[in-house]
Scaffold this motif. Structure first.
Motif, PDB file in Angstrom:
ATOM      1  N   ARG A 161       1.618   6.892  -2.962  1.00  0.00           N
ATOM      2  CA  ARG A 161       0.721   8.029  -2.789  1.00  0.00           C
ATOM      3  C   ARG A 161      -0.274   7.765  -1.657  1.00  0.00           C
ATOM      4  O   ARG A 161      -0.894   6.716  -1.590  1.00  0.00           O
ATOM      5  CB  ARG A 161      -0.030   8.288  -4.090  1.00  0.00           C
ATOM      6  CG  ARG A 161      -0.954   9.483  -4.033  1.00  0.00           C
ATOM      7  CD  ARG A 161      -1.647   9.664  -5.365  1.00  0.00           C
ATOM      8  NE  ARG A 161      -2.635  10.725  -5.297  1.00  0.00           N
ATOM      9  CZ  ARG A 161      -3.446  11.061  -6.300  1.00  0.00           C
ATOM     10  NH1 ARG A 161      -3.366  10.397  -7.453  1.00  0.00           N
ATOM     11  NH2 ARG A 161      -4.318  12.031  -6.147  1.00  0.00           N
ATOM     12  N   LYS A 162      -0.432   8.755  -0.783  1.00  0.00           N
ATOM     13  CA  LYS A 162      -1.379   8.637   0.319  1.00  0.00           C
ATOM     14  C   LYS A 162      -2.794   8.801  -0.198  1.00  0.00           C
ATOM     15  O   LYS A 162      -3.132   9.785  -0.848  1.00  0.00           O
ATOM     16  CB  LYS A 162      -1.080   9.707   1.369  1.00  0.00           C
ATOM     17  CG  LYS A 162      -1.945   9.614   2.613  1.00  0.00           C
ATOM     18  CD  LYS A 162      -1.575  10.696   3.613  1.00  0.00           C
ATOM     19  CE  LYS A 162      -2.473  10.649   4.836  1.00  0.00           C
ATOM     20  NZ  LYS A 162      -2.116  11.725   5.804  1.00  0.00           N
ATOM     21  N   THR A 163      -3.626   7.803   0.071  1.00  0.00           N
ATOM     22  CA  THR A 163      -5.017   7.820  -0.373  1.00  0.00           C
ATOM     23  C   THR A 163      -5.917   7.365   0.766  1.00  0.00           C
ATOM     24  O   THR A 163      -5.446   7.017   1.847  1.00  0.00           O
ATOM     25  CB  THR A 163      -5.227   6.883  -1.576  1.00  0.00           C
ATOM     26  OG1 THR A 163      -4.941   5.530  -1.167  1.00  0.00           O
ATOM     27  CG2 THR A 163      -4.317   7.256  -2.745  1.00  0.00           C
ATOM     28  N   ARG A 164      -7.204   7.334   0.496  1.00  0.00           N
ATOM     29  CA  ARG A 164      -8.148   6.873   1.511  1.00  0.00           C
ATOM     30  C   ARG A 164      -7.906   5.417   1.875  1.00  0.00           C
ATOM     31  O   ARG A 164      -8.063   5.013   3.026  1.00  0.00           O
ATOM     32  CB  ARG A 164      -9.575   7.044   0.979  1.00  0.00           C
ATOM     33  CG  ARG A 164     -10.659   6.708   1.996  1.00  0.00           C
ATOM     34  CD  ARG A 164     -12.035   7.031   1.435  1.00  0.00           C
ATOM     35  NE  ARG A 164     -13.084   6.746   2.399  1.00  0.00           N
ATOM     36  CZ  ARG A 164     -14.369   6.965   2.190  1.00  0.00           C
ATOM     37  NH1 ARG A 164     -14.760   7.482   1.034  1.00  0.00           N
ATOM     38  NH2 ARG A 164     -15.267   6.671   3.114  1.00  0.00           N
ATOM     39  N   CYS A 216      -4.894   3.741   1.304  1.00  0.00           N
ATOM     40  CA  CYS A 216      -3.493   3.518   1.683  1.00  0.00           C
ATOM     41  C   CYS A 216      -2.942   4.715   2.450  1.00  0.00           C
ATOM     42  O   CYS A 216      -2.675   5.775   1.866  1.00  0.00           O
ATOM     43  CB  CYS A 216      -2.648   3.261   0.436  1.00  0.00           C
ATOM     44  SG  CYS A 216      -3.055   1.726  -0.429  1.00  0.00           S
ATOM     45  N   ASN A 217      -2.759   4.529   3.727  1.00  0.00           N
ATOM     46  CA  ASN A 217      -2.223   5.581   4.585  1.00  0.00           C
ATOM     47  C   ASN A 217      -1.759   4.944   5.888  1.00  0.00           C
ATOM     48  O   ASN A 217      -1.879   3.729   6.080  1.00  0.00           O
ATOM     49  CB  ASN A 217      -3.273   6.669   4.841  1.00  0.00           C
ATOM     50  CG  ASN A 217      -4.559   6.108   5.414  1.00  0.00           C
ATOM     51  OD1 ASN A 217      -4.585   5.645   6.553  1.00  0.00           O
ATOM     52  ND2 ASN A 217      -5.631   6.122   4.617  1.00  0.00           N
ATOM     53  N   CYS A 258       0.833  -1.210   0.000  1.00  0.00           N
ATOM     54  CA  CYS A 258       0.000   0.000   0.000  1.00  0.00           C
ATOM     55  C   CYS A 258       0.865   1.256   0.000  1.00  0.00           C
ATOM     56  O   CYS A 258       0.377   2.361   0.254  1.00  0.00           O
ATOM     57  CB  CYS A 258      -0.916  -0.005   1.229  1.00  0.00           C
ATOM     58  SG  CYS A 258      -2.657   0.364   0.862  1.00  0.00           S
ATOM     59  N   ALA A 276      -4.656   2.475  -6.855  1.00  0.00           N
ATOM     60  CA  ALA A 276      -5.238   2.607  -8.193  1.00  0.00           C
ATOM     61  C   ALA A 276      -4.479   1.841  -9.265  1.00  0.00           C
ATOM     62  O   ALA A 276      -5.066   1.442 -10.272  1.00  0.00           O
ATOM     63  CB  ALA A 276      -5.299   4.082  -8.600  1.00  0.00           C
ATOM     64  N   ASP A 321       0.536   5.197  -7.132  1.00  0.00           N
ATOM     65  CA  ASP A 321      -0.692   5.079  -6.353  1.00  0.00           C
ATOM     66  C   ASP A 321      -1.056   3.604  -6.257  1.00  0.00           C
ATOM     67  O   ASP A 321      -1.652   3.039  -7.175  1.00  0.00           O
ATOM     68  CB  ASP A 321      -1.810   5.880  -7.036  1.00  0.00           C
ATOM     69  CG  ASP A 321      -3.106   5.896  -6.233  1.00  0.00           C
ATOM     70  OD1 ASP A 321      -3.226   5.089  -5.282  1.00  0.00           O
ATOM     71  OD2 ASP A 321      -3.986   6.701  -6.559  1.00  0.00           O
TER      72      ASP A 321
END
Length: 234
Positions: A96-99, A101-102, A93, A127, A124
């Motif tokens: 890029r920080k996403t909903r 993956c964080n 994961c 995605a 990402d």
């Protein structure tokens, strides 16, 4: 890349089992080797697996599948056009920080990937379907096998085949990891903490197949489908 420990809590194990039970029918083993989502001209899981039944080992040794694994059991095998390995799937994961993956969803989250997008940004993982390869080491150096960031990979799980790219690297002694997006596309629970597959995943990386831009899912799909047809002799 984060390295998932082999031991899980009983709750996590239960979640993983529930995730496996909830897989769609198209992801379950039907014995036909035909992906229900594939068109009539698409290469099937059975066709690809038939080409990688044997192993001409190109790695100097074998890899462990997790940091807690007692033994190294996974060799990297080679053909004229590809290299492959059969392992588990841990969830990457990173990037890029996403909903999805964080740091809250993944305690091992890292805000970068070994390879970057065409804009010079981390990939990402939520995605982009991509695969993690071990960093160059004594066991195997992926760069000497005609592979790099953006090389096209076919991943087979049960009756499904999905295409992606090499997008990240990990520890030099561990193999068997792919992005959140790749797991989701294969019907594998993509949760970075409790998801993944314990076994049964085949990774086929095509030599000299780098696409650009690395983040183009459409190019990975079209190039992967063409390379797979060549690989099985179509």
């Amino acid at each position: 890349m984060r390295t998932r420990m082999l031991a899980l809590t009983s709750a996590a194990c239960g979640a993983a089992l529930l995730g496996a039970a909830a897989l769609p029918a198209s992801a379950s083993a039907s014995g036909s080797g035909q992906d229900a989502d594939a068109g009539p001209d698409e290469v099937t899981a059975a066709e690809l697996l038939a080409e990688v039944r044997g192993c001409s080992r190109i790695s100097k040794g074998k890899y462990r599948t997790d940091s807690g694994s007692a033994k190294a059991t996974v060799p990297v095998c080679g053909t004229r056009d590809a290299v492959f390995w059969k392992a588990d799937m841990d969830i990457d994961c990173d990037g890029r920080k996403t909903r999805a993956c964080n740091r809250k969803t993944d305690p091992y989250f890292l805000p970068e990937t070994a390879f970057q997008s065409s804009r010079g940004e981390p990939l990402d993982s939520a995605a982009l379907p991509h695969v993690v390869v071990p960093g160059p080491g004594k066991v195997w150096d992926y760069r000497k096998s005609g592979l790099t960031g953006g090389s096209v990979v076919a991943v087979v799980y049960r009756d499904r085949v999905r295409y992606g790219v090499i997008g990240d690297t990990g520890p030099t002694g561990i193999i068997g990891e792919a992005s959140y997006a790749m797991a989701k596309a294969l019907g594998i629970d993509p949760d970075p903490s409790t998801g993944g597959a314990e076994s049964g995943v085949t990774y086929i990386a095509f030599k000299d197949s780098r696409i650009s831009p690395i983040e183009s899912r459409a190019r990975a799909q079209s190039r992967g489908a063409a390379l797979a047809r060549e690989f099985v002799g179509r």
